[in-house]
Design an enzyme around this catalytic site. Sequence first.
Site, PDB file in Angstrom:
ATOM      1  CG  ASP A   1      -1.938   1.111   1.178  1.00 19.67           C
ATOM      2  OD1 ASP A   1      -1.755   2.056   0.372  1.00 19.67           O
ATOM      3  OD2 ASP A   1      -2.929   1.046   1.935  1.00 19.67           O
TER       4      ASP A   1
ATOM      5  CG  ASN B   1       0.831   2.003 -13.701  1.00 20.16           C
ATOM      6  OD1 ASN B   1       0.406   2.545 -14.719  1.00 20.16           O
ATOM      7  ND2 ASN B   1       0.055   1.226 -12.940  1.00 20.16           N
TER       8      ASN B   1
ATOM      9  CE  LYS C   1      -0.949  10.408 -12.761  1.00 17.98           C
ATOM     10  NZ  LYS C   1      -0.109   9.204 -12.886  1.00 17.98           N
TER      11      LYS C   1
ATOM     12  CB  THR D   1      -8.775   0.338 -17.349  1.00 12.09           C
ATOM     13  OG1 THR D   1      -9.513   1.348 -16.643  1.00 12.09           O
ATOM     14  CG2 THR D   1      -7.475   0.918 -17.878  1.00 12.09           C
TER      15      THR D   1
ATOM     16  CE1 TYR E   1      -4.914  10.794 -12.470  1.00 16.55           C
ATOM     17  CE2 TYR E   1      -5.430  12.081 -14.428  1.00 16.55           C
ATOM     18  CZ  TYR E   1      -4.910  10.940 -13.836  1.00 16.55           C
ATOM     19  OH  TYR E   1      -4.375   9.946 -14.635  1.00 16.55           O
TER      20      TYR E   1
END
Length: 261
Positions: A80, A103, A173, A204, A169
């Site tokens: 984790d 990733n 990134k 996905t 987000y």
Amino acid sequence: MHTRTDTDIDAHTDTRTGTPLAGRTALVTGSTDGIGAAIARTLAARGAMVIVSGRSAERGRDVVDAIAAAGGRARFVRADLADGAGVRALAEAAGPVDILVNNAAMLITPSPTADVAEELIDGALAVNVKAAFLLTGLVAPGMAARGGGAIVNLGSVNGLRGAAHSALYSATKATVHSLTASWAAEYGPRGVRVNTVAPGPTVTDKTVLLMDHIQPVLDRTPAGRAGRAEEVAAAVAFLAGDDATHIHGATLTVDGGLTAV
Ligand SMILES: NC(=O)c1ccc[n+]([C@@H]2O[C@H](COP(=O)([O-])OP(=O)(O)OC[C@H]3O[C@@H](n4cnc5c(N)ncnc54)[C@H](OP(=O)(O)O)[C@@H]3O)[C@@H](O)[C@H]2O)c1
């Protein structure tokens, strides 16, 4: 005029042969699912011994079993990455690696900035930024000491351009893109190449239901469709391997041309 079909695309991806990554060990964070699982399968198919990692032992075992069934080598390390202790435990359990793929990330449901909870900010920064930062610091010096290696960070087109309701987000990134440049400067002279793959919308299990919603955006791109996890994985494998020996600090967009036009 020839129109691309799924068969054409599959035939193209199926031409990958050989085991150019034989003898290398690759650690892929967040490889129990989605793009990370595809990266693990692709690196293993190219001969690497892959350390699959994530919180779910069940999904991790599925990925390892699929790699083994395809003739590859992999093992699972549960981790984790929400805190530094988890990151340090992963680095310790992984041992020496030649390829690191940062990733793992928390995908965040778009929402107005004013509605983003402080805990979500802390959580996203921890998994998307701090974990990659700490893990790279634990792994890269060893790579350099053993003669070199490759690190591939997963950025995003969201880190390259603004998007309403995606500030958190996107910020994580964009930071990943910045880290790639800094680490290329820091570790490149010691033989460790560091690069970014920046996917656009990629199908996905978690994103598949969103794709209809964004199809009007995808219709305006050269590819006209969302990406596949295997297409992102192929870019990661390229940057991790010896076809990319003069590539440092690059951002390879795998977005069907979304950011180019
Ligand atoms: N899919 C897209 O459209 C897209 C577009 C641009 C960029 N990306 C980037 O591509 C990468 C992969 O995205 P994805 O769509 O494949 O995501 P995903 O399907 O949500 O998979 C995320 C992976 O990260 C792991 N993970 C999440 N939180 C973790 C934690 N606290 N500790 C350890 N592992 C954790 C998950 O494993 P467990 O659940 O087992 O912990 C899972 O294997 C991310 O960096 C993402 O930002 C994706």
